[in-house]
Write a protein that holds these residues in place. Structure first.
Motif, PDB file in Angstrom:
ATOM      1  N   SER A  20       0.831  -1.205   0.000  1.00  0.00           N
ATOM      2  CA  SER A  20       0.000   0.000   0.000  1.00  0.00           C
ATOM      3  C   SER A  20       0.864   1.253   0.000  1.00  0.00           C
ATOM      4  CB  SER A  20      -0.894   0.019   1.248  1.00  0.00           C
ATOM      5  OG  SER A  20      -1.763  -1.085   1.269  1.00  0.00           O
ATOM      6  N   ARG A  66       0.161   5.771   0.280  1.00  0.00           N
ATOM      7  CA  ARG A  66      -0.772   6.885   0.396  1.00  0.00           C
ATOM      8  C   ARG A  66      -0.126   8.117  -0.223  1.00  0.00           C
ATOM      9  NH1 ARG A  66      -5.233   8.259   3.535  1.00  0.00           N
ATOM     10  NH2 ARG A  66      -5.498  10.484   3.950  1.00  0.00           N
ATOM     11  N   SER A 103      -0.300  12.106  -1.176  1.00  0.00           N
ATOM     12  CA  SER A 103      -0.913  13.313  -0.647  1.00  0.00           C
ATOM     13  C   SER A 103      -0.611  14.479  -1.565  1.00  0.00           C
ATOM     14  CB  SER A 103      -0.401  13.607   0.762  1.00  0.00           C
ATOM     15  OG  SER A 103      -1.077  14.709   1.327  1.00  0.00           O
ATOM     16  N   SER A 118      -5.929  13.293  -0.960  1.00  0.00           N
ATOM     17  CA  SER A 118      -5.131  12.087  -0.791  1.00  0.00           C
ATOM     18  C   SER A 118      -5.656  10.959  -1.660  1.00  0.00           C
ATOM     19  CB  SER A 118      -5.146  11.660   0.674  1.00  0.00           C
ATOM     20  OG  SER A 118      -4.569  12.654   1.496  1.00  0.00           O
ATOM     21  N   GLU A 128      -5.380   6.891  -1.279  1.00  0.00           N
ATOM     22  CA  GLU A 128      -4.958   5.679  -0.575  1.00  0.00           C
ATOM     23  C   GLU A 128      -5.004   4.528  -1.569  1.00  0.00           C
ATOM     24  OE1 GLU A 128      -4.161   5.643   2.787  1.00  0.00           O
ATOM     25  OE2 GLU A 128      -3.555   3.548   2.615  1.00  0.00           O
TER      26      GLU A 128
END
Length: 118
Positions: A17, A19, A21, A79, A81
């Motif tokens: 994963s 993330r 931003s 963001s 994800e």
């Protein structure tokens, strides 16, 4: 004018994963649609996800169920994800902001590299 700065890209193994931003500044109150695009090596740029100021969401089919776009109005950030990443997700990811009126104006960040190894 709106300025966008992405962060959070990197190298991750398949199944992992990340993330991303995007920090926005400037006339952000004029923006109607926030989004993330990507350009994979040798491919055309494509939209990944978008969020409208009314909360309406859009995801490209390959991202649906794995990616989540969100907007923090207080922090002026957007963001993305990304879960269960695949090598096919390898690309440069761009944050975008669109002002729909009276003339459509698109703003782009500089991009952040996401590399997914198998």
């Amino acid at each position: 004018q709106v300025q966008l700065v992405e962060s959070g890209g990197g190298l991750v193994r398949a199944g992992g994963s990340l993330r991303l931003s995007c920090a926005a500044s400037g006339d952000t109150g004029d923006i109607d649609v926030w989004g993330w695009y990507r350009r994979a090596p040798g491919k055309q740029r494509e939209v990944v996800a978008q969020i409208e100021t009314n909360g309406k969401l859009y995801y490209v089919e390959v991202a649906n169920g794995r990616f989540t776009i969100s907007r923090d109005n207080a922090r002026n950030t957007v963001s993305l994800e990304m879960n269960n990443l695949k090598p096919a997700d390898t690309a440069v990811y761009y944050c975008t902001a669109t002002d729909l009126g009276p003339y459509i104006t698109d703003y782009w960040g500089q991009g952040t590299q996401v590399t997914v190894s198998s």
